[in-house]
Design an enzyme around this catalytic site. Structure first.
Site, short mmCIF file in Angstrom:
data_model
loop_
_atom_site.label_atom_id
_atom_site.label_comp_id
_atom_site.label_asym_id
_atom_site.label_seq_id
_atom_site.Cartn_x
_atom_site.Cartn_y
_atom_site.Cartn_z
N HIS A 69 0.86 -1.19 0.00
CA HIS A 69 0.00 0.00 0.00
C HIS A 69 0.90 1.24 0.00
O HIS A 69 1.97 1.25 0.63
CB HIS A 69 -0.89 -0.01 1.24
CG HIS A 69 -1.97 1.02 1.19
ND1 HIS A 69 -1.71 2.35 1.43
CD2 HIS A 69 -3.28 0.94 0.87
CE1 HIS A 69 -2.83 3.03 1.28
NE2 HIS A 69 -3.81 2.20 0.94
N GLU A 123 -4.17 2.14 -7.33
CA GLU A 123 -4.58 3.26 -6.47
C GLU A 123 -3.69 4.46 -6.76
O GLU A 123 -2.55 4.53 -6.27
CB GLU A 123 -4.41 2.88 -5.00
CG GLU A 123 -5.26 1.71 -4.55
CD GLU A 123 -5.48 1.74 -3.03
OE1 GLU A 123 -6.64 1.87 -2.63
OE2 GLU A 123 -4.52 1.67 -2.28
N GLY A 168 -7.79 9.16 -0.16
CA GLY A 168 -8.20 10.03 0.95
C GLY A 168 -8.35 11.50 0.58
O GLY A 168 -8.42 12.35 1.46
N GLY A 211 -11.68 5.02 3.70
CA GLY A 211 -12.58 5.84 4.52
C GLY A 211 -14.07 5.48 4.45
O GLY A 211 -14.71 5.27 5.49
N SER A 271 -10.49 7.15 -2.86
CA SER A 271 -11.66 8.02 -2.69
C SER A 271 -12.96 7.44 -3.26
O SER A 271 -13.81 8.18 -3.77
CB SER A 271 -11.41 9.40 -3.28
OG SER A 271 -10.43 10.07 -2.52
#
Ligand code: PGA
Length: 242
Positions: free
Chosen positions: A87, A154, A160, A218, A196
């Site tokens: 990540h 990603e 985020g 999130g 996101s």
């Protein structure tokens, strides 16, 4: 069958995560596999049968003397099926190296855990995105035989931040990843998008043909948002009545 991976990162207290699990264990997605990746201390709270368990990391060595780490064998014994590896938060903030990421992927494969390898460019690397992605893929694939892996694309600038690439950009990149791996390493791999994702943009994302699933941070901590995301992916959400 799409995969929806919920990455809790370093969030939720014991009480919060237990309440979360009590709710999600009653969900029965039919066309998608739900994968929860809680913090290590909470793995044992996720023993339901309607979802799968993932971890956010794994140690780079097998069982033994390595204070504070969690081994692949321990993960296997907790019924972990997937492990997020590489990540961007680990690569950039914790300085995890490509060599370590490669070893972790190899260990997971040896123990029958499917690695979810995260790759993605920084905003200032957008003009050489393919070069960055190639390097992140090659550094893991070269010199080891990989038959089973999931790639999570990603873009670092989308994590985020509330920003996402366009539909066309995501489609093009995911298809490029599939083609590159097929051509160079002769395997077909599943490609997830992450960055996101929320209950507002999931309908847009779900129309992208090369998306095999989602890696969600999130928005996946809030059960009402996650539920809507699942409903859209399952084709059950009707905006007119919600
Ligand atoms: P986000 O995180 O959904 O909060 O952007 C995604 C991720 O880092 O996996």
């Amino acid at each position: 069958m799409k995969r929806i991976v919920s990455n809790h990162k370093m969030n939720l207290t014991k009480e919060e995560v237990q309440a979360f699990e009590r709710e999600v264990r009653n969900w029965h997605p039919k066309k998608s596999e739900l994968v929860f990746c809680p913090s290590f201390p909470y793995l044992s709270y996720f023993d339901g049968t309607n979802y799968s368990l993932g971890s956010q990391n794994v140690a780079k060595t097998k069982m033994g003397a390595l204070t504070g780490e969690v081994s692949v064998e321990q993960l296997k014994s907790m019924n972990v099926k997937y492990t997020i590896i590489g990540h961007s938060e680990r690569r950039n903030l914790l300085k995890e190296t490509e060599e370590e990421i490669k070893i972790k992927v190899g260990l997971c494969l040896e123990y029958g855990i499917t690695p979810i390898l995260c790759i993605g460019e920084k905003e200032e690397e957008l003009d050489r995105k393919e070069e960055i992605l190639k390097k992140e893929i090659d550094s893991v694939f070269q010199g080891q035989s990989i038959k089973n892996i999931i790639i999570a694309y990603e873009p670092i600038w989308a994590i985020g931040t509330g920003r996402t690439p366009t539909q066309a950009e995501i489609q093009e990149t995911l298809q490029w990843i599939k083609d590159y791996i097929k051509e160079n390493y002769q395997i077909s791999c599943e490609t997830l998008y992450g960055g996101s994702i929320n209950d507002q943009n999931i309908e847009m994302l779900n129309q992208i043909p090369s998306i095999d699933g989602y890696l969600i941070g999130g928005a996946s901590l809030k059960t009402e948002k996650l539920k809507k995301i699942i409903e859209v992916v399952e084709g059950e959400y009707d905006a007119r009545y919600n």
